[in-house]
Design an enzyme around this catalytic site. Structure first.
Site, PDB file in Angstrom:
ATOM      1  N   PRO A 363       0.827  -1.216   0.000  1.00 43.01           N
ATOM      2  CA  PRO A 363       0.000   0.000   0.000  1.00 43.01           C
ATOM      3  C   PRO A 363       0.858   1.261   0.000  1.00 43.01           C
ATOM      4  O   PRO A 363       2.067   1.204   0.266  1.00 43.01           O
ATOM      5  CB  PRO A 363      -0.815  -0.128   1.292  1.00 43.01           C
ATOM      6  CG  PRO A 363      -0.054  -1.075   2.150  1.00 43.01           C
ATOM      7  CD  PRO A 363       0.675  -2.009   1.237  1.00 43.01           C
ATOM      8  N   PRO A 364       0.262   2.415  -0.284  1.00 49.37           N
ATOM      9  CA  PRO A 364       1.025   3.670  -0.307  1.00 49.37           C
ATOM     10  C   PRO A 364       1.619   3.992   1.057  1.00 49.37           C
ATOM     11  O   PRO A 364       1.006   3.751   2.094  1.00 49.37           O
ATOM     12  CB  PRO A 364      -0.025   4.717  -0.705  1.00 49.37           C
ATOM     13  CG  PRO A 364      -1.121   3.948  -1.352  1.00 49.37           C
ATOM     14  CD  PRO A 364      -1.146   2.607  -0.686  1.00 49.37           C
ATOM     15  N   GLY A 365       2.839   4.542   1.033  1.00 51.26           N
ATOM     16  CA  GLY A 365       3.450   5.055   2.253  1.00 51.26           C
ATOM     17  C   GLY A 365       4.189   4.049   3.102  1.00 51.26           C
ATOM     18  O   GLY A 365       4.570   4.372   4.230  1.00 51.26           O
ATOM     19  N   VAL A 366       4.429   2.819   2.591  1.00 49.95           N
ATOM     20  CA  VAL A 366       5.132   1.831   3.416  1.00 49.95           C
ATOM     21  C   VAL A 366       6.636   1.810   3.141  1.00 49.95           C
ATOM     22  O   VAL A 366       7.362   1.039   3.756  1.00 49.95           O
ATOM     23  CB  VAL A 366       4.549   0.413   3.216  1.00 49.95           C
ATOM     24  CG1 VAL A 366       3.111   0.372   3.680  1.00 49.95           C
ATOM     25  CG2 VAL A 366       4.663  -0.047   1.769  1.00 49.95           C
ATOM     26  N   GLY A 367       7.102   2.628   2.188  1.00 50.53           N
ATOM     27  CA  GLY A 367       8.541   2.750   1.987  1.00 50.53           C
ATOM     28  C   GLY A 367       9.092   2.025   0.786  1.00 50.53           C
ATOM     29  O   GLY A 367      10.277   1.675   0.778  1.00 50.53           O
ATOM     30  N   LYS A 368       8.280   1.798  -0.249  1.00 48.90           N
ATOM     31  CA  LYS A 368       8.773   1.066  -1.420  1.00 48.90           C
ATOM     32  C   LYS A 368       9.835   1.869  -2.169  1.00 48.90           C
ATOM     33  O   LYS A 368      10.915   1.360  -2.478  1.00 48.90           O
ATOM     34  CB  LYS A 368       7.598   0.750  -2.353  1.00 48.90           C
ATOM     35  CG  LYS A 368       6.510  -0.110  -1.723  1.00 48.90           C
ATOM     36  CD  LYS A 368       5.422  -0.453  -2.706  1.00 48.90           C
ATOM     37  CE  LYS A 368       4.652   0.747  -3.186  1.00 48.90           C
ATOM     38  NZ  LYS A 368       3.917   1.440  -2.115  1.00 48.90           N
ATOM     39  N   THR A 369       9.525   3.138  -2.458  1.00 47.07           N
ATOM     40  CA  THR A 369      10.466   3.962  -3.219  1.00 47.07           C
ATOM     41  C   THR A 369      11.732   4.227  -2.414  1.00 47.07           C
ATOM     42  O   THR A 369      12.847   4.134  -2.937  1.00 47.07           O
ATOM     43  CB  THR A 369       9.789   5.290  -3.607  1.00 47.07           C
ATOM     44  OG1 THR A 369       8.591   5.007  -4.327  1.00 47.07           O
ATOM     45  CG2 THR A 369      10.708   6.133  -4.467  1.00 47.07           C
ATOM     46  N   SER A 688     -13.693 -14.695   5.356  1.00 46.12           N
ATOM     47  CA  SER A 688     -13.159 -14.963   6.698  1.00 46.12           C
ATOM     48  C   SER A 688     -14.166 -14.706   7.824  1.00 46.12           C
ATOM     49  O   SER A 688     -13.884 -15.016   8.984  1.00 46.12           O
ATOM     50  CB  SER A 688     -11.894 -14.124   6.937  1.00 46.12           C
ATOM     51  OG  SER A 688     -12.195 -12.758   6.920  1.00 46.12           O
ATOM     52  N   LYS A 731      -5.291  -8.478  12.067  1.00 49.29           N
ATOM     53  CA  LYS A 731      -6.485  -8.873  12.809  1.00 49.29           C
ATOM     54  C   LYS A 731      -6.195  -9.031  14.302  1.00 49.29           C
ATOM     55  O   LYS A 731      -6.987  -8.596  15.150  1.00 49.29           O
ATOM     56  CB  LYS A 731      -7.038 -10.184  12.231  1.00 49.29           C
ATOM     57  CG  LYS A 731      -7.619 -10.025  10.826  1.00 49.29           C
ATOM     58  CD  LYS A 731      -8.133 -11.339  10.267  1.00 49.29           C
ATOM     59  CE  LYS A 731      -8.744 -11.141   8.873  1.00 49.29           C
ATOM     60  NZ  LYS A 731      -9.243 -12.392   8.294  1.00 49.29           N
TER      61      LYS A 731
END
Length: 788
Positions: A363-369, A688, A731
């Protein structure tokens, strides 16, 4: 009535005349002019005039685009004309030759439906002959001669008739008739009744036209002179080149081209590329410098020289140092870091990149770049990034062919030029957001780039030579794996970056974000202190995300307010700003996301489930009502198709176990069941929640209350088997946050339980189950026994 004389003939003009509307022309008295008439009312007006005295009133239209003008669309001033000749054409049109007699002004229109007729006030031209009139006539004649000489659209023969005009009115009408101007201006000349004012206006118009024509003539002369000079230079250069070739001397052009040749030699291109460059250079040498093709070839050679062919940085493959850098830049993300270190270890041993391309999905903002940037720092390589979001043209990747105006290489070659080395870390960002249209599919163009077997001979449409990308470490990023085309996925190794958990966000805020923000805003660590409860409140009630971008924004907002307070106190003080829960509300305002209270209204038909969202884990309070009816099942809460099927599967399981659960057989025909999951505006889906809905159904049917300190997650089958689920970390965190003591988890998720971080297991007891019977034993137990 007015009597006038034309060519020794007396003409009586009545004040009641037929009107002919004119398009794109104004007729002046004394002028003979041919008209082409085709509109039905106009044809009728000509016929009426021919039946009487052949006199007609000509009035110009205000708007030339109107095909059927009304009386309001005509100018009131016009000219009474005599019809000299009428010729009917085969196509139904009528060619009419008219002579202007005298000016007139429409007094009022008469009621005719098929053509215009009006009462006309005739304006007789009274000749005046004084010194002022004579001077104005001379000036107007002089300016008109200059105007005709400057205007190539007017024949010089027009000036021959000018000498015989001695009347000031006839002079004005003659000049007005031959002016190349719009209808409105000519109409203005016609309407002026005072002779002095009329002559002055004509002189002003001629002066303006003369100035405009002189400027146009100057522009034409400059353009012509430049073209002639350019042709002359080209001719002389060609002569000089031929003479020097005959004498065996060097061409002066070779001075600049010689430097270009030296650059090509120093670029150390592959042999085939160098031959191509020298071939293009020879073309350029034999080409005129003013040729457009010369500019295209020069730009092409500049690109070939600018792209790196041999320059590379030396890799610093110290695994311990790389691990330290990754840990400095990113908290958590243990699996992605481990895979990156493995990749670097293999590179250290083999000395050559040969393997799958890494694709970081999360997801956005997790530090991929930033993870890609850290890899480049750890290896000591240059880092370049290309955002592919919204790219829909294949030429963005492979470049444009040189036949197009403004052609240039694709983004791959452009960024290789920017990197200045052949072995950068190349990040292809947002690879899942490419699209395609009639210009091609950029994802298909990336197949060659990301295939280790093919990218050693990548062919850009602009360069038209093979370029070696095999030394580049490509890393791609994406938010949604399903949006990446299958052929691209096949060429990459997918590394999932899950969203940060609450305790990880807390550590990131304390260890990474706050030190960075304090340095950025000029704050000392002693001046501002954040408590852990304050940061947790920001995480829970002011942000809703998988990454930490919004968390950083909220912390930055508080830091800016503290910086403002310090600046307004006229200098630094020894005061320490302690940010607790109350201060968070003071600086950030009312919380944006209020925490829901679970189990406030509890009783039969209630059960607590666990759900995964892209922002983390959530608790689902499932509600079931049973009412008298005919055996219908109602599902509400914006449930997805899979979730609806889970509810039906749970109900089917319960009906199959009706005897064991003490449910009468006629029960299903006499009762309606309603299953609802609150927050109905939020879409929900997935299997689930199957066991949770089964527990809530049994609770409602048997009027037996389930424990509200037990939350559960798991898919249910028709036989009651509990199948595994995903997102266990998120969860369990949700259960921990809401104070749930017991969590029921499918037994097949045992491997995921072992990998749960220790902070997540604190205060939560996990129960593994493989069948629905075990779930019911825990959910309805008077006292839950912890597993051994």
């Amino acid at each position: 009535m007015l009597k006038i004389y034309r060519d020794q003939e007396e003409i009586e003009i009545m004040d009641r005349l037929t009107i002919l509307p004119l398009k794109e022309v104004v007729l002046f008295p004394y002028m003979v002019f041919p008209l082409l008439v085709g509109r039905e009312p106009s044809l009728r007006a000509i016929q009426e005039a021919m039946m009487h005295n052949k006199l007609i009133f000509l009035a110009a239209q205000k708007d030339q685009m109107i095909e059927e003008p009304d009386k309001d669309d005509l100018y009131r001033y016009g000219v009474v004309a005599k019809i000299l000749q009428v010729l009917k054409l085969p196509n139904g049109l009528m060619k009419v030759l008219v002579e202007g007699l005298v000016r007139g002004r429409i007094q009022r229109f008469l009621p005719y439906t098929d053509h215009f007729e009006a009462r006309v006030d005739l304006i007789e031209d009274n000749e005046e002959n004084n010194v002022q009139i004579q001077a104005l006539m001379r000036k107007a004649s002089q300016l008109f001669r200059e105007y005709v000489n400057l205007n190539p659209a007017i024949a010089d023969e027009i000036l021959l008739s000018l000498e015989g005009i001695h009347s000031h009115y006839r002079l004005v009408y003659y000049i007005g008739a031959h002016l190349k101007r719009e209808v409105a201006l000519k109409q203005q000349i016609l309407e002026i009744e005072d002779p002095v004012e009329q002559l002055m206006f004509v002189i002003q118009v001629l002066e303006s036209e003369k100035q405009i024509l002189e400027i146009e003539q100057q522009i034409d002369e400059k353009v012509r002179d430049r073209i002639q000079r350019s042709q002359r230079n080209f001719y002389l250069q060609e002569q000089m080149r031929v003479i020097q070739e005959e004498l065996g001397e060097q061409n002066p052009m070779d001075g600049d081209l010689g430097k270009l040749r030296d650059k090509i030699r120093k670029a150390r291109m592959p042999k085939a590329v160098e031959e191509k460059a020298l071939e293009e250079l020879d073309k350029l040498r034999n080409m005129p410098p003013i040729s457009p093709e010369a500019t295209v070839i020069r730009n092409y050679l500049d690109w070939l020289i600018a792209v790196p062919w041999y320059q590379k940085t030396r890799d610093t493959l110290d695994i311990q140092k790389a691990k330290k850098i990754l840990d400095e830049d990113h908290y958590g993300l243990e699996k992605p870091k481990e895979r990156i270190l493995e990749h670097l270890a293999v590179l250290k041993l083999v000395k050559k990149i040969k393997g799958p391309i890494l694709c970081l999905v999360g997801p956005p903002g997790v530090g991929k770049t930033s993870l890609g940037r850290s890899i480049a720092r750890a290896m000591g390589r240059q880092f370049v990034r290309v955002s592919l979001g919204g790219v829909r043209d294949e030429a963005e990747i492979r470049g444009h062919r040189r036949t197009y105006i403004g052609a240039m290489p694709g983004r791959i070659v452009q960024n290789m030029k920017r990197a200045k080395t052949i072995n950068p870390v190349f990040l292809l960002d947002e690879v899942d957001k490419m699209s395609m249209d009639f210009r091609g599919d950029p994802a298909a163009a990336l197949l060659e780039v990301l295939d280790p077997e093919q990218n050693k001979a990548f062919n850009d449409h602009y360069l038209e030579v093979d370029y070696d990308l095999s030394n580049v470490l490509f890393i791609t990023t994406a938010n949604v794996r399903a949006n990446i085309p299958e052929p691209l996925q096949d060429r990459m190794e997918i590394i999932e970056l899950p969203g940060y958990l609450e305790h990880e966000k807390l550590q990131i805020a304390l260890g990474y974000l706050l030190p960075k923000l304090m340095k950025e805003y000029g704050l000392d660590p002693d001046e501002i202190v954040f408590t852990r409860p304050a940061i947790l409140k920001i995480i829970r009630e002011y942000t809703r995300e998988a990454g930490v971008r919004n968390l950083e924004r909220e912390l930055a907002s508080i830091c800016r307010k503290i910086a403002k307070a310090i600046a307004m106190s006229n200098g630094r003080t020894n005061r320490t700003f302690r940010i607790g829960v109350e201060q968070v509300v003071k600086y950030l305002g009312v919380p944006r996301y209020q925490s829901r209270q679970i189990g406030t209204v509890w009783g039969p038909g209630r059960a607590i489930g666990l759900a995964w969202t892209q922002y983390g884990g959530e608790l689902l309070e499932i509600e079931v009502n049973v009412v008298d009816g005919k055996g219908n099942l109602t599902l509400t809460g914006k449930l997805g198709e899979v979730m609806q099927e889970s509810a039906k599967a749970a109900l089917s399981y319960i009906r199959s176990k009706a005897d064991a659960l003490n449910i009468p057989k006629k029960y299903w025909d006499e009762k309606d069941i309603h299953i609802h999951i609150p927050e109905g505006a939020i879409p929900k889906d997935g299997p689930s929640a199957g066991i949770t809905m089964a527990v809530a159904l049994i609770s409602a049917i048997n009027q037996q209350t389930a424990r509200k300190d037990v939350a559960m997650t798991g898919e249910i089958t028709l036989s009651g088997k509990v199948l595994p689920i995903g997102g266990l970390n998120e969860k369990v965190l949700a259960a921990q946050r809401f104070g749930i003591k017991h969590v029921i988890v499918p037994a097949e998720n045992g491997k995921d339980i072992k990998e749960l971080p220790a902070p997540l297991r604190k205060g939560v007891v996990l129960h593994t189950v493989s069948h629905m019977d075990e779930v019911l034993d825990i959910a309805f137990a008077d006292e839950v026994i912890e597993p051994s």
